[in-house]
Design a protein around this motif. Sequence first.
Motif, mmCIF file in Angstrom:
data_model
loop_
_atom_site.group_PDB
_atom_site.id
_atom_site.type_symbol
_atom_site.label_atom_id
_atom_site.label_comp_id
_atom_site.label_asym_id
_atom_site.label_seq_id
_atom_site.Cartn_x
_atom_site.Cartn_y
_atom_site.Cartn_z
ATOM 1 N N GLY A 19 -43.076 1.954 -24.797
ATOM 2 C CA GLY A 19 -42.634 0.582 -24.914
ATOM 3 C C GLY A 19 -42.716 -0.212 -23.635
ATOM 4 O O GLY A 19 -42.471 -1.422 -23.637
ATOM 5 N N LEU A 20 -43.085 0.422 -22.542
ATOM 6 C CA LEU A 20 -43.194 -0.272 -21.267
ATOM 7 C C LEU A 20 -44.451 -1.119 -21.159
ATOM 8 O O LEU A 20 -44.534 -1.991 -20.298
ATOM 9 N N VAL A 21 -45.441 -0.869 -22.004
ATOM 10 C CA VAL A 21 -46.764 -1.473 -21.844
ATOM 11 C C VAL A 21 -47.208 -2.144 -23.139
ATOM 12 O O VAL A 21 -47.056 -1.571 -24.225
ATOM 13 N N ASP A 22 -47.773 -3.339 -23.033
ATOM 14 C CA ASP A 22 -48.456 -3.968 -24.161
ATOM 15 C C ASP A 22 -49.786 -3.243 -24.330
ATOM 16 O O ASP A 22 -50.762 -3.510 -23.610
ATOM 17 N N GLU A 23 -49.829 -2.323 -25.270
ATOM 18 C CA GLU A 23 -50.978 -1.421 -25.381
ATOM 19 C C GLU A 23 -52.238 -2.142 -25.862
ATOM 20 O O GLU A 23 -53.354 -1.775 -25.467
ATOM 21 N N HIS A 24 -52.107 -3.148 -26.711
ATOM 22 C CA HIS A 24 -53.281 -3.898 -27.155
ATOM 23 C C HIS A 24 -53.877 -4.697 -25.992
ATOM 24 O O HIS A 24 -55.109 -4.745 -25.826
ATOM 25 N N ALA A 25 -53.006 -5.295 -25.190
ATOM 26 C CA ALA A 25 -53.500 -6.022 -24.019
ATOM 27 C C ALA A 25 -54.150 -5.060 -23.032
ATOM 28 O O ALA A 25 -55.182 -5.385 -22.421
ATOM 29 N N LEU A 26 -53.575 -3.891 -22.871
ATOM 30 C CA LEU A 26 -54.161 -2.898 -21.970
ATOM 31 C C LEU A 26 -55.557 -2.516 -22.421
ATOM 32 O O LEU A 26 -56.491 -2.442 -21.602
ATOM 33 N N ALA A 27 -55.743 -2.288 -23.721
ATOM 34 C CA ALA A 27 -57.071 -1.948 -24.240
ATOM 35 C C ALA A 27 -58.061 -3.077 -23.957
ATOM 36 O O ALA A 27 -59.218 -2.830 -23.564
ATOM 37 N N ASP A 28 -57.614 -4.318 -24.142
ATOM 38 C CA ASP A 28 -58.501 -5.461 -23.879
ATOM 39 C C ASP A 28 -58.917 -5.517 -22.412
ATOM 40 O O ASP A 28 -60.092 -5.760 -22.094
ATOM 41 N N LEU A 29 -57.971 -5.296 -21.510
ATOM 42 C CA LEU A 29 -58.262 -5.421 -20.079
ATOM 43 C C LEU A 29 -59.090 -4.247 -19.565
ATOM 44 O O LEU A 29 -59.841 -4.393 -18.595
ATOM 45 N N LEU A 30 -58.978 -3.099 -20.192
ATOM 46 C CA LEU A 30 -59.883 -1.994 -19.880
ATOM 47 C C LEU A 30 -61.286 -2.325 -20.385
ATOM 48 O O LEU A 30 -62.279 -2.086 -19.699
ATOM 49 N N GLY A 31 -61.357 -2.886 -21.587
ATOM 50 C CA GLY A 31 -62.651 -3.243 -22.156
ATOM 51 C C GLY A 31 -63.374 -4.306 -21.354
ATOM 52 O O GLY A 31 -64.600 -4.271 -21.214
ATOM 53 N N SER A 32 -62.621 -5.255 -20.790
ATOM 54 C CA SER A 32 -63.247 -6.322 -20.004
ATOM 55 C C SER A 32 -63.647 -5.869 -18.609
ATOM 56 O O SER A 32 -64.397 -6.560 -17.918
ATOM 57 N N GLY A 33 -63.135 -4.700 -18.187
ATOM 58 C CA GLY A 33 -63.411 -4.204 -16.847
ATOM 59 C C GLY A 33 -62.428 -4.663 -15.797
ATOM 60 O O GLY A 33 -62.558 -4.293 -14.623
ATOM 61 N N HIS A 34 -61.427 -5.467 -16.183
ATOM 62 C CA HIS A 34 -60.456 -5.904 -15.184
ATOM 63 C C HIS A 34 -59.678 -4.723 -14.630
ATOM 64 O O HIS A 34 -59.456 -4.642 -13.411
ATOM 65 N N LEU A 35 -59.255 -3.808 -15.501
ATOM 66 C CA LEU A 35 -58.560 -2.599 -15.045
ATOM 67 C C LEU A 35 -59.556 -1.454 -14.937
ATOM 68 O O LEU A 35 -60.448 -1.299 -15.778
ATOM 69 N N GLY A 36 -59.374 -0.648 -13.898
ATOM 70 C CA GLY A 36 -60.323 0.426 -13.642
ATOM 71 C C GLY A 36 -60.165 1.618 -14.557
ATOM 72 O O GLY A 36 -61.153 2.236 -14.958
ATOM 73 N N ALA A 37 -58.919 1.966 -14.897
ATOM 74 C CA ALA A 37 -58.667 3.133 -15.744
ATOM 75 C C ALA A 37 -57.201 3.127 -16.146
ATOM 76 O O ALA A 37 -56.369 2.449 -15.530
ATOM 77 N N ALA A 38 -56.895 3.907 -17.170
ATOM 78 C CA ALA A 38 -55.507 4.110 -17.576
ATOM 79 C C ALA A 38 -55.338 5.554 -18.013
ATOM 80 O O ALA A 38 -56.223 6.130 -18.662
ATOM 81 N N ALA A 39 -54.206 6.139 -17.637
ATOM 82 C CA ALA A 39 -53.859 7.496 -18.054
ATOM 83 C C ALA A 39 -52.463 7.429 -18.654
ATOM 84 O O ALA A 39 -51.508 7.068 -17.969
#
Length: 317
Positions: A237-257
């Motif tokens: 619940g700490l993370v907006d997971e849909h937004a995280l997926a979008d930002l990984l897809g756009s390349g803004h974020l380098g990685a997520a674990a």
Amino acid sequence: MPTTLITTPTFARHSTRPWQILEEAGAGPLRPSGDVALSPGELLKYAPEADALIVGMDAITAEVMDAAPRLRVIAKHGVGVDTIDVGAARARGIPVVCAPGSNSHAVAEYTFGLLLSAARSLAASHVAVAAGGWPKLFGPQLRGKTLGIVGFGRIGRLLAGYAHAFGMELLAHDPYVPQAGIRAHGAEPAALDTLLARADAVSLHTPPDPSGTPLLDRARLAAMKQGAILVNAARGGLVDEHALADLLGSGHLGAAALDAFSTEPLPADHPLREAPRTLLTSHMAACTPEANQAMGAMVADDVVRVLAGNEPLHQAR
């Protein structure tokens, strides 16, 4: 004779001692399903038999408590009690106990493993090599990078030590820890938004907001440093997971674990399943034999204490 209803399948998986503590005290352990957690319906079905509950990630609501008229103690097989309505328990005179510190080393070690694996694409390399490939996947070394730790309790402080040994710079945000206490562990205190803007990697170690609002919503995720790595072995619940997926897809974020998710198990259509540069594990950071034994013994001891009319040693507030 009192009955202890155990809902979590990992209770005492690697030690007989917690079972012995309950049995020697005549606390009648009942475990209606061995390898999976009880469903909400099953929990309500068995609750009337329980004088004590030992739970994992189950939602222990006022409804569950009202379905258990004999209930005298609720024990979390772990540390965080955010899935338990502690206020409702307090109103009913039911102490909530947990096992603070029992899994701190296990979770901190695992978290650093997630960080290293995400930075160097270890899981992706394994999958490629096992399939017959031989890729040379580049990723940043950790030395000289800045790790932002959100939540500077036991686990956050241990993680700081591991990161320091790798030559990382440290930022930490925790409004409940004095700045001197943060500095004493080699980290620079920082406001959350400052930390997100400066850190090359961010690791979360704090409970979620009771309202369900993600700490890292879309705006805060977008404000993270370009190419940053996000690690979450705390709560989904700490993370907006849909937004995280979008930002990984756009390349803004380098990685997520990620080892924790808003819905567990992870739904088949969850966007993070298809997101690039993502490492997903099954909420298993605390799963070491050592932590399992310690957690089980601590909560069993407190259950027995309460059932005997004594004050618990590790009551959640």
